[in-house]
Design an enzyme around this catalytic site. Structure first.
Site, mmCIF file in Angstrom:
data_model
loop_
_atom_site.group_PDB
_atom_site.id
_atom_site.type_symbol
_atom_site.label_atom_id
_atom_site.label_comp_id
_atom_site.label_asym_id
_atom_site.label_seq_id
_atom_site.Cartn_x
_atom_site.Cartn_y
_atom_site.Cartn_z
ATOM 1 C CG ASP A 96 -2.042 0.636 1.295
ATOM 2 O OD1 ASP A 96 -2.894 0.527 0.725
ATOM 3 O OD2 ASP A 96 -1.657 2.338 1.189
ATOM 4 C CB ILE A 97 0.653 4.357 -1.855
ATOM 5 C CG1 ILE A 97 2.002 4.750 -2.657
ATOM 6 C CG2 ILE A 97 -0.739 5.018 -1.959
ATOM 7 C CD1 ILE A 97 2.030 5.626 -4.566
ATOM 8 N N GLY A 152 -16.338 3.423 2.998
ATOM 9 C CA GLY A 152 -14.783 3.426 3.323
ATOM 10 C C GLY A 152 -13.575 3.021 1.610
ATOM 11 C CD GLN A 153 -14.939 -0.671 -2.825
ATOM 12 O OE1 GLN A 153 -15.627 -1.139 -2.084
ATOM 13 N NE2 GLN A 153 -14.474 -1.640 -3.622
ATOM 14 C CG HIS A 210 -8.614 -3.372 -2.325
ATOM 15 N ND1 HIS A 210 -9.869 -2.433 -2.791
ATOM 16 C CD2 HIS A 210 -8.327 -1.778 -1.203
ATOM 17 C CE1 HIS A 210 -9.641 -1.811 -1.998
ATOM 18 N NE2 HIS A 210 -9.272 -0.868 -1.085
ATOM 19 C CG LEU A 211 -7.439 -9.916 1.866
ATOM 20 C CD1 LEU A 211 -8.677 -9.264 2.290
ATOM 21 C CD2 LEU A 211 -6.894 -11.340 1.370
ATOM 22 C CG HIS A 212 -6.962 -3.028 2.829
ATOM 23 N ND1 HIS A 212 -6.543 -1.631 2.927
ATOM 24 C CD2 HIS A 212 -8.069 -2.777 2.344
ATOM 25 C CE1 HIS A 212 -6.687 -0.885 2.626
ATOM 26 N NE2 HIS A 212 -7.837 -1.468 1.732
HETATM 27 P P1 AMP Z 1 -9.884 1.544 1.060
HETATM 28 O O1 AMP Z 1 -10.228 2.199 1.262
HETATM 29 O O2 AMP Z 1 -9.555 0.215 0.740
HETATM 30 O O3 AMP Z 1 -10.690 1.929 -1.325
HETATM 31 O O4 AMP Z 1 -8.379 1.013 0.350
HETATM 32 C C1 AMP Z 1 -7.043 1.490 -1.187
HETATM 33 C C2 AMP Z 1 -6.446 1.365 -0.294
HETATM 34 O O5 AMP Z 1 -5.690 1.924 -1.766
HETATM 35 C C3 AMP Z 1 -5.882 2.622 0.404
HETATM 36 O O6 AMP Z 1 -5.111 2.242 1.343
HETATM 37 C C4 AMP Z 1 -4.499 3.685 -0.248
HETATM 38 O O7 AMP Z 1 -3.291 3.700 -0.005
HETATM 39 C C5 AMP Z 1 -4.389 2.228 -1.967
HETATM 40 N N1 AMP Z 1 -3.475 3.048 -2.608
HETATM 41 C C6 AMP Z 1 -4.226 3.909 -3.338
HETATM 42 N N2 AMP Z 1 -3.763 3.682 -4.813
HETATM 43 C C7 AMP Z 1 -2.433 2.978 -4.641
HETATM 44 C C8 AMP Z 1 -1.527 3.028 -5.610
HETATM 45 N N3 AMP Z 1 -0.733 3.394 -6.215
HETATM 46 N N4 AMP Z 1 -0.848 2.083 -4.819
HETATM 47 C C9 AMP Z 1 -0.520 1.424 -3.739
HETATM 48 N N5 AMP Z 1 -1.331 1.247 -3.511
HETATM 49 C C10 AMP Z 1 -2.323 2.494 -3.413
#
Ligand code: AMP
Length: 116
Positions: free
Chosen positions: A30-31, A93-94, A100-102
């Protein structure tokens, strides 16, 4: 379904710190990490969210969890534990409309899920 940042990462149009890849799944850091380990595990198939899953996606979703298990083992956080999180839609909060699975770990995690 429209384009989004994760589809661009799958197509290698924008860079990502990839930790796992096979024909079905991609996993990358994650960025904006919330913890020392914060990895996103995504299907290559364009699926917007849990809300749009179909019965045939069951094995793919199961594989996402097995990939998470394997990455956690590889990064030596299996024994101490970690958090797996999937946000669904606006109220969940998506932010990115691609399933995507964190995988979050590497430190003791506090609860941080509040209504807005
Ligand atoms: P969500 O809020 O569950 O939709 O999570 C989206 C996640 O994507 C967030 O934790 C962001 O930090 C991550 N994210 C967004 N853009 C990127 C990227 N280019 N590379 C890696 N992670 C990203």
């Amino acid at each position: 379904m429209g384009d989004n940042i994760f589809l661009k990462i799958i197509r290698k149009e924008i860079p990502a710190d990839i930790v796992y890849e096979d024909d079905d799944i991609l996993a990358f850091r994650d960025i904006h990490p919330l913890a020392p380990v914060h990895i996103l595990i995504i299907p290559k198939k364009p699926i917007a969210s849990v809300a749009s899953l179909e019965a045939a996606d069951g094995p793919l979703v199961g594989k996402m969890f097995l990939v998470a298990q394997g990455i956690a083992r590889d990064l030596n956080i299996s024994e101490k534990g970690y958090k797996l999180l999937i946000r669904v839609g606006r109220d969940g909060g998506q932010e990115v409309p691609h399933l995507h699975l964190h995988l979050i770990g590497g430190a003791r995690l506090t609860e941080n899920i509040h209504p807005v």
